[in-house]
Design a protein around this motif. Structure first.
Motif, PDB file in Angstrom:
ATOM      1  N   UNK A 267       2.249  -7.661 -10.666  1.00 25.97           N
ATOM      2  CA  UNK A 267       2.627  -8.553 -11.833  1.00 25.97           C
ATOM      3  C   UNK A 267       2.676  -7.894 -12.851  1.00 25.97           C
ATOM      4  N   UNK A 268       2.379  -6.482 -13.156  1.00 28.14           N
ATOM      5  CA  UNK A 268       2.996  -6.138 -14.497  1.00 28.14           C
ATOM      6  C   UNK A 268       1.607  -6.031 -15.321  1.00 28.14           C
ATOM      7  N   UNK A 269       0.311  -6.418 -14.859  1.00 27.13           N
ATOM      8  CA  UNK A 269      -0.675  -6.708 -15.825  1.00 27.13           C
ATOM      9  C   UNK A 269      -1.399  -5.153 -15.992  1.00 27.13           C
ATOM     10  N   UNK A 270      -1.239  -4.367 -14.908  1.00 26.83           N
ATOM     11  CA  UNK A 270      -1.744  -2.950 -15.078  1.00 26.83           C
ATOM     12  C   UNK A 270      -0.634  -2.022 -14.708  1.00 26.83           C
ATOM     13  N   UNK A 271      -0.437  -0.744 -15.727  1.00 22.21           N
ATOM     14  CA  UNK A 271       0.621   0.263 -15.377  1.00 22.21           C
ATOM     15  C   UNK A 271      -0.096   1.298 -14.247  1.00 22.21           C
ATOM     16  N   UNK A 272      -1.407   1.203 -14.103  1.00 18.45           N
ATOM     17  CA  UNK A 272      -1.822   2.024 -13.213  1.00 18.45           C
ATOM     18  C   UNK A 272      -3.027   1.520 -12.400  1.00 18.45           C
ATOM     19  N   UNK A 273      -2.975   1.634 -11.068  1.00 19.29           N
ATOM     20  CA  UNK A 273      -4.467   1.130 -10.363  1.00 19.29           C
ATOM     21  C   UNK A 273      -5.012   2.285  -9.447  1.00 19.29           C
ATOM     22  N   UNK A 274      -6.318   2.079  -9.376  1.00 15.46           N
ATOM     23  CA  UNK A 274      -7.079   3.175  -8.379  1.00 15.46           C
ATOM     24  C   UNK A 274      -8.083   2.406  -7.480  1.00 15.46           C
ATOM     25  N   UNK A 275      -8.321   2.780  -6.356  1.00 17.27           N
ATOM     26  CA  UNK A 275      -9.053   1.911  -5.429  1.00 17.27           C
ATOM     27  C   UNK A 275      -8.289   1.006  -4.365  1.00 17.27           C
ATOM     28  N   UNK A 276      -6.991   1.104  -4.488  1.00 22.46           N
ATOM     29  CA  UNK A 276      -5.954   0.181  -3.521  1.00 22.46           C
ATOM     30  C   UNK A 276      -6.195   0.587  -1.940  1.00 22.46           C
ATOM     31  N   UNK A 277      -6.152  -0.364  -1.280  1.00 21.56           N
ATOM     32  CA  UNK A 277      -6.371  -0.085   0.121  1.00 21.56           C
ATOM     33  C   UNK A 277      -5.123   0.807   0.594  1.00 21.56           C
ATOM     34  N   UNK A 278      -5.495   1.497   1.914  1.00 21.59           N
ATOM     35  CA  UNK A 278      -4.417   2.420   2.502  1.00 21.59           C
ATOM     36  C   UNK A 278      -3.067   1.406   2.762  1.00 21.59           C
ATOM     37  N   UNK A 279      -3.450   0.130   3.172  1.00 19.32           N
ATOM     38  CA  UNK A 279      -2.152  -0.816   3.508  1.00 19.32           C
ATOM     39  C   UNK A 279      -1.471  -0.907   2.351  1.00 19.32           C
ATOM     40  N   UNK A 280      -2.184  -1.375   1.112  1.00 15.76           N
ATOM     41  CA  UNK A 280      -1.230  -1.539  -0.030  1.00 15.76           C
ATOM     42  C   UNK A 280      -0.601  -0.469  -0.638  1.00 15.76           C
ATOM     43  N   UNK A 281      -1.225   0.615  -0.326  1.00 21.94           N
ATOM     44  CA  UNK A 281      -0.571   1.871  -0.901  1.00 21.94           C
ATOM     45  C   UNK A 281       0.655   2.345  -0.112  1.00 21.94           C
ATOM     46  N   UNK A 282       0.526   2.108   1.546  1.00 20.25           N
ATOM     47  CA  UNK A 282       1.991   2.373   1.918  1.00 20.25           C
ATOM     48  C   UNK A 282       2.791   1.348   1.718  1.00 20.25           C
ATOM     49  N   UNK A 283       2.555   0.342   1.367  1.00 21.74           N
ATOM     50  CA  UNK A 283       3.712  -0.573   0.844  1.00 21.74           C
ATOM     51  C   UNK A 283       4.117  -0.312  -0.390  1.00 21.74           C
TER      52      UNK A 283
END
Lengths: 515, 316
Positions: free
Chosen positions: A248-264
């Motif tokens: 949604x553009x609120x964050x320019x970088x995120x850490x701690x995402x799930x592996x499923x979200x990272x794959x997407x």
């Protein structure tokens, strides 16, 4: 009877009023555009960098490697030196360093233009103080054991001398992890009251379990850096909300995402994955509990683990299937031993029969996290194949951690250690699965001798020392690495110049938002 | 009335005292160790011991309880284990966010609920009634987290007209703040509104069969006037009671909605504190929840006593 004209006008008024109020409230400015702020375009100064973290900051643990500190620690603090992606030490607050011939003394010359955010110039005494803090158990550094072997003295206003009884290959790991702190205010750091470093950003506000605000350090030693005026770190524990913040553009970088979200996100060119180190996923075996008090059974488990399947199904192919505790970038990495325990079910069954352990119940403890559950399912299948009877002991993360520290995880347990990036010499002392007092309850004088040999080896002797220790670890088989998987920060492609150093901290000195 | 209130105070104090024991015991019943959370899972035992000693967790449980209770009674809610900040400061920092969400959601819930009820309870065509019934059923079946996720996907990511998460205080910037509140408040309000709507709708249909409605129609009032002045007015009492009951559920739902929209309210504080075994924060939040419920209960009794002398006299 005709309806009252008033009723129509009331409805109209109500609808009109609500619409007007909404437009008046929201029509003028959009919150959707807010995160972008003024930061857009080429490398120009200004704007706010928005980071999202899944874990809260722990300023009291600034001397330790903690996921909650990755988003801000290297922005506020700086080390003497840090490791690059090839594990080569690069000076940060140091100018240069020199070893003596025996490699038992290191003289570090420090920069003389470094100033704390309080305005006080940094001296050698601050470096001595910071390294002494690592020795204090309450500061929870993973490298306390390394620091305890050192004597650190200020031998000049901007020079420190580090002396050891024996050579150590872990010094630069220690430097990498240790933030140089302001000795005048370090006592007030735990509650975020005084978080004073020398980095490009100044700590302004901490809303515990909500977020952190940092501001540009106008007196930073590098001219015209950093580019951003502010950094906002939002703590977003919910995995879905974390992904929404990025998309949604609120964050320019995120850490701690799930592996499923990272794959997407990996498949989307609008996002870039930053390698933030990695995690070892070992299966630990308690050598004091049956059936793992017999080495044959422990070795049988090694032959039974289908690491390629773990790599494919648990980590989507993005992992290293290896039996070793070191990564290939390690000097002297014994490549030939990496697949020592290749999948050999017949051999494993024979070892189980030989040990008389067929049908033995094997409770396996693991933290109740998606990755660990998937990992357990494959391990369970593998152990059933060779005649053992594994059982799941899924524990809440807090309980699992408490049992791990207390050494009461039971006969078998799946662990995870985010220590990819440390040298082998450091890992043997810092990795809970391998260090003295490990949850496998394994201890042996020969093991200690081999560890000391590795830690004291120079570049020429390291390959043999590492091979000897690796061979010993594989033979004793008290803990089996099942996979080494990377972990990622995900950033928008517009965020340029941001880097991630080994072990996960982000560096935003040169970061800006491209147009 | 004052006597009525004074008679309730001892029972309130008793409830709070009993709750304090439960609040103290509850987080400790969960396995885990706050010292390990702080020192880290890869910390050496001596590091964990040092943290445990610093937090006072090595003292006996009765000693810890009495120390905490004494602090609460003297206005000191204690210090968070994991952040080192006063618990009162953490709560004050988060309360505004939850209150803002609850107030806006309550307004939406009331407006939508009564609106749906009037729409369904009015003399409309069967098709309109069926549509209203269908919408109400769908809203009742959709939990706030699901509605929230759908809203985020639709209006936060696919067509980004509202922020997908986060918050800005209405007091700091009402224009931006209300945009951050719209989606979470709608997600929170919709199922509650549908429930209220059903009650109002049923009550309106029942009242339409009453003799006073026939009389009003016979007097020549228009259908709109009959609905507004007689049917709706007599049906709103039920709606008001339902709104009061639903306020509690609204606060409970806020915990989930705050997580979905990454809002930093008391709900997310409670979840994060429990995950980190931050006992003192959890204890105070449990005690606060009980206190709020007890105060609302007493206020309700006061209102009822004021409205109905039989309650007042019965109590005396």
């Amino acid at each position: 009877m005709p309806s009252s004209p008033l009723s129509v006008s009331r409805r109209t008024l109500l609808a009109g009023g609500v619409s007007t109020a909404f437009l008046a409230l929201t029509g003028c400015r959009s919150a959707v555009d807010e995160p972008a702020g003024t930061a857009a375009g080429a490398p120009v100064r200004g704007g706010t960098l928005h980071l999202a973290a899944s874990a809260d900051a722990q300023p009291g643990a600034v001397m330790a490697n903690r996921a909650g500190n990755w988003m801000w620690r290297r922005l506020v603090f700086e080390p003497i030196a840090e490791l690059d992606d090839q594990r080569r030490p690069q000076p940060v607050l140091a100018e240069n360093w020199t070893y003596n011939a025996e490699r038992t003394q290191l003289v570090v010359d420090l920069r003389d233009d470094v100033v704390f955010h309080s305005g006080r110039p940094m001296t050698a005494e601050d470096v001595v103080y910071s390294l002494e803090q690592v020795k204090d158990a309450k500061n929870a550094s993973q490298l306390r054991a390394v620091a305890l072997k050192l004597t650190v003295k200020a031998t000049g206003a901007h020079q420190v001398t580090i002396t050891m009884d024996k050579p150590s290959d872990s010094l630069f790991d220690l430097f990498h992890l240790t933030a140089i702190v302001d000795r005048d205010s370090f006592g007030q750091i735990a509650d975020g009251g005084a978080v004073v470093g020398t980095g490009p950003f100044v700590w302004k506000q901490w809303r515990p379990k909500a977020g952190i605000s940092l501001e540009r350090n106008p007196k930073y030693r590098v001219a015209d850096r950093p580019y951003f005026d502010k950094v906002e770190v939002a703590v977003i524990a919910d995995a879905t909300a974390l992904q929404s913040a990025l998309r949604g553009g609120r964050a320019h970088l995120a850490n701690g995402l799930t592996s499923t979200d990272i794959a997407a996100l990996k498949a989307d060119s609008a996002y870039i994955l930053e390698n933030a180190g990695g995690v070892f996923y070992p299966l630990g075996l308690n050598v004091t509990a049956a059936p793992f008090d017999k080495k044959e059974v422990r070795q049988a488990v090694g032959y039974a683990l289908d690491r390629e399947r773990i790599k494919a199904q648990v980590f989507g192919g993005d992992a290293t299937a290896s039996d070793l505790w070191w990564t290939p970038t390690e000097n002297g990495y014994p490549k030939d031993l990496a697949a020592h325990y290749s999948l050999q079910l017949d051999k494993a069954k024979a070892l189980i029969e030989q040990a008389g352990a067929k049908g033995a119940k094997v409770p396996i403890a693991f933290a109740n996290l998606p990755t660990m559950k998937s990992l357990f399912e494959i391990v369970r299948f593998n152990l059933e194949q060779i005649g053992l009877a594994p059982e799941a002991v899924a524990l809440d993360t807090a309980e699992f951690d408490a049992r791990q520290v207390a050494g009461t995880l039971g006969p078998a347990f799946l662990l995870l250690h985010g220590m990819v990036g440390f040298s082998a010499a450091t890992i043997v002392d810092a990795m809970p699965s391998l260090r003295a007092g490990n949850p496998s309850k394994y201890a042996d004088p020969q093991y200690d001798t081999l560890k000391a040999g590795l830690q004291q080896a120079d570049d020429n002797g390291r390959p043999k020392a590492l091979t000897d220790l690796s061979t010993y670890l594989l033979d004793s088989a008290f803990s089996h690495v099942t996979a080494v998987a990377p972990q990622y920060h995900v950033r928008t492609a517009k965020l340029t110049g941001l880097t991630t150093v080994p072990l996960g901290c982000v560096v935003a000195t040169d970061a800006y938002l491209a147009a | 009335m004052l006597t009525f209130l004074l008679r309730r105070l001892p029972s309130l104090a008793g409830v709070l005292l009993a709750s304090s024991v439960i609040a103290f015991a509850l987080p400790r019943l969960a396995p885990g160790d706050p010292a390990v959370t702080i020192a880290g899972p890869d910390a050496a035992p001596e590091a964990v011991a040092a943290v445990r000693d610093a937090l006072g967790l090595d003292r006996s449980l009765p000693s810890q309880y009495l120390h905490w209770l004494g602090g609460v009674l003297s206005g000191d809610l204690g210090t968070s284990f994991t952040t080192g900040r006063p618990v009162a400061e953490l709560l004050a920092d988060r309360a505004a966010s939850t209150v803002e969400l609850a107030v806006v959601a309550a307004l939406l819930m009331s407006l939508l609920g009564i609106g749906l009820g009037v729409l369904g309870g009015n003399r409309r065509s069967p098709a309109v009634r069926a549509a209203v019934d269908g919408v109400s059923s769908a809203l009742l079946a959709a939990p706030p987290f699901l509605t929230g996720l759908l809203l985020v996907l639709a209006l936060g990511i696919a067509y980004p007209v509202l922020p997908a998460g986060g918050e800005v205080s209405l007091l700091d910037d009402p224009v931006i703040g209300i945009q951050y509140l719209i989606m979470p408040a709608v997600a929170l309000a919709l199922p509650q509104a549908a429930a209220i709507g059903r009650l109002v709708q049923t009550e309106m249909r029942r009242n339409r069969g009453e003799e006073f409605v026939d009389l009003a129609t016979a007097k020549g009032l228009s259908p709109g006037q009959v609905t507004r002045r007689h049917v709706l007015r007599t049906s709103l009492g039920t709606g008001a009671v339902a709104i009061g009951l639903r306020l509690g559920e609204l606060l409970a739902g806020a915990i989930v909605v705050e997580a979905v929209f990454a809002r930093n309210g008391l709900g997310t504080l409670a979840v994060a504190s429990m995950a980190g075994r931050d006992y003192l924060v959890v204890q105070v939040l449990v005690l606060l929840a009980v206190a709020v419920a007890a105060v609302i209960q007493i206020l309700t009794e006061l209102v009822l006593a004021w409205l109905d002398p039989r309650v007042r006299l019965g109590a005396s």
